[in-house]
Write a protein that holds these residues in place. Structure first.
Motif, PDB file in Angstrom:
ATOM      1  N   HIS A 121       0.832  -1.211   0.000  1.00  0.00           N
ATOM      2  CA  HIS A 121       0.000   0.000   0.000  1.00  0.00           C
ATOM      3  C   HIS A 121       0.866   1.260   0.000  1.00  0.00           C
ATOM      4  O   HIS A 121       1.872   1.299  -0.659  1.00  0.00           O
ATOM      5  CB  HIS A 121      -0.987  -0.056   1.174  1.00  0.00           C
ATOM      6  CG  HIS A 121      -1.675  -1.376   1.269  1.00  0.00           C
ATOM      7  ND1 HIS A 121      -2.750  -1.710   0.482  1.00  0.00           N
ATOM      8  CD2 HIS A 121      -1.403  -2.479   2.021  1.00  0.00           C
ATOM      9  CE1 HIS A 121      -3.118  -2.964   0.768  1.00  0.00           C
ATOM     10  NE2 HIS A 121      -2.308  -3.450   1.683  1.00  0.00           N
ATOM     11  N   GLU A 144      -2.065  -0.090   8.106  1.00  0.00           N
ATOM     12  CA  GLU A 144      -1.181  -1.186   7.704  1.00  0.00           C
ATOM     13  C   GLU A 144       0.085  -0.672   7.020  1.00  0.00           C
ATOM     14  O   GLU A 144       1.187  -1.129   7.302  1.00  0.00           O
ATOM     15  CB  GLU A 144      -1.927  -2.133   6.755  1.00  0.00           C
ATOM     16  CG  GLU A 144      -1.048  -3.256   6.228  1.00  0.00           C
ATOM     17  CD  GLU A 144      -1.697  -4.011   5.071  1.00  0.00           C
ATOM     18  OE1 GLU A 144      -2.883  -3.765   4.787  1.00  0.00           O
ATOM     19  OE2 GLU A 144      -0.994  -4.832   4.458  1.00  0.00           O
ATOM     20  N   HIS A 153       3.306  -7.281   3.701  1.00  0.00           N
ATOM     21  CA  HIS A 153       1.987  -6.824   4.164  1.00  0.00           C
ATOM     22  C   HIS A 153       1.727  -7.295   5.582  1.00  0.00           C
ATOM     23  O   HIS A 153       2.294  -8.269   6.046  1.00  0.00           O
ATOM     24  CB  HIS A 153       0.883  -7.403   3.270  1.00  0.00           C
ATOM     25  CG  HIS A 153       0.799  -6.740   1.937  1.00  0.00           C
ATOM     26  ND1 HIS A 153      -0.259  -5.972   1.556  1.00  0.00           N
ATOM     27  CD2 HIS A 153       1.677  -6.728   0.899  1.00  0.00           C
ATOM     28  CE1 HIS A 153      -0.049  -5.508   0.332  1.00  0.00           C
ATOM     29  NE2 HIS A 153       1.121  -5.962  -0.091  1.00  0.00           N
ATOM     30  N   ASP A 175      -1.733  -8.151   6.840  1.00  0.00           N
ATOM     31  CA  ASP A 175      -3.079  -8.036   6.316  1.00  0.00           C
ATOM     32  C   ASP A 175      -4.158  -8.381   7.307  1.00  0.00           C
ATOM     33  O   ASP A 175      -3.924  -8.915   8.367  1.00  0.00           O
ATOM     34  CB  ASP A 175      -3.229  -8.839   5.045  1.00  0.00           C
ATOM     35  CG  ASP A 175      -3.171  -7.901   3.852  1.00  0.00           C
ATOM     36  OD1 ASP A 175      -2.445  -8.209   2.913  1.00  0.00           O
ATOM     37  OD2 ASP A 175      -3.836  -6.866   3.894  1.00  0.00           O
TER      38      ASP A 175
HETATM   39 ZN   LIG Z   1      -2.073  -5.303   2.672  1.00  0.00          ZN
END
Ligand SMILES: [Zn+2]
Length: 352
Positions: free
Chosen positions: A136, A154, A239, A241
């Motif tokens: 992201h 995140e 990530h 998540d």
């Molecule tokens: Zn993610």
């Protein structure tokens, strides 16, 4: 004569105080082992394990530091001789070029004021090249969690872990590209990482559209891949998540379909994490998995790829893990270990 003896005893006494004042310290509020060692400038490879040895029985749960307790620090000079059992870097520069870059001091402003300077302490990843892409960023915060009335994004936590990984890999002699960058946020030892949309794809604004966003970073990796000469190259996507608030997800590693090297790397990484959990948190259990997933970045990037989901930012248990900067450092350290192992295996295979 008698006076001389007393004087010597007196001097020895003060000498001793002088030494112990240097070799011991008490932790500050909220400080874990890594932060404590860093503040005391103990950043050599083995300092963490030596520190554990030296202070056996003095730790709290999960090797936490107790307030008010003096901890013995591993000797500094010894470190230098252990981690740089090679020539001094300055000498090497002037002499015939040595293959050894160990001991060379480097600087990367992306790591932030506190961590921008680092020393290459080994050649274990010399000849390896990494394209690190944290999930992201820019206008896209990724998954959002809430804790203590704070909103956690995140992308900020993934970025911090990615920076820490970049620094560790660099210390081991690797070539590292940070694909997603934030000019202001370096490595942060805070619990709550402030949110921003400053991140760029190596200086270029990150588009909001998901497809365009993923294409941008994949294209960047592919063009860098073309221009870098290393044989061992890995693209890494990091990530934290969230799938469901309830599940504690542990760690997931994904590789591209039909990529034997990707699968091998993902398995090595999973096994490394399993071993590290066993060592550091034996009661915790580990449920990491390896699988393939049709992820855009894995399918479109040319170098062998690894996609890591390091936990669930909406899960209370995982949140605690990410809030502690020492834990973020540990995750980075473990990934670095995994890459060292993978690279060693790669070199063994290609020697024949
Ligand atoms: Zn993610």
């Amino acid at each position: 004569m008698k006076h001389t003896k007393i004087l010597i005893l007196f001097l020895l006494f003060f000498f001793h105080i002088g030494i112990s004042a240097q070799d011991r310290d008490r932790p500050r509020e909220g400080e874990g082992i890594y932060a404590f060692l860093r503040r005391n400038d103990r950043v050599a490879k083995n300092d963490y394990n030596r520190f554990l040895e030296l202070n056996k029985g003095k730790f709290g749960k999960n090797n936490s530091l107790k307030m008010g307790v003096y901890y013995t620090l591993p000797p500094k000079d010894k470190d230098a001789s252990v981690s740089t059992s090679k020539e001094k870097p300055e000498k090497q520069k002037n002499n015939t070029p040595s293959k050894n870059q160990s001991g060379i001091k480097r600087k990367n402003p992306l790591f932030g004021k506190k961590y921008e300077n680092y020393t290459v302490s080994s050649d274990r990843l010399k000849g390896a090249c990494f394209f690190l892409s944290s999930g992201h960023g820019g206008p896209d915060p990724g998954a959002i969690g809430k804790v203590d009335g704070k909103t956690l994004h995140e992308d900020e936590y993934a970025y911090d872990i990615t920076l820490r990984l970049a620094r560790r890999l660099s210390e081991e002699g690797a070539t590292v590209y940070m694909i997603i960058q934030d000019a202001k946020d370096g490595i942060r030892d805070d619990k709550y990482l402030s949110n921003s949309n400053r991140e760029t794809c190596m200086g270029k604004a990150i588009p909001l559209n998901q497809k365009a966003r993923l294409k941008q970073r994949s294209d960047k990796i592919n063009s860098l891949n073309k221009s870098s000469k290393e044989k061992y190259k890995r693209a890494v996507f990091i990530h934290l998540d969230s799938r469901s608030k309830k599940h504690q997800l542990d760690v997931f590693f994904y590789h591209a379909k039909n990529s034997a090297s990707g699968k091998k790397l993902a398995n090595t990484m999973k096994n490394t994490f399993r071993d590290q959990y066993k060592k550091h948190q034996p009661n915790r259990g580990f449920t990491g998995t390896v699988s393939t997933r049709g992820l855009y970045v894995l399918e479109k990037t040319v170098p062998v790829g690894l996609f890591a989901e390091l936990g669930n930012i909406q899960n209370t248990f995982d949140q605690r893990r990410f809030l502690d900067p020492d834990n973020r450092q540990a995750l980075a350290n473990w990934m670095c270990r995994g890459f060292i192992k993978d690279y060693e295996d790669y070199k063994k295979l290609n020697r024949k």
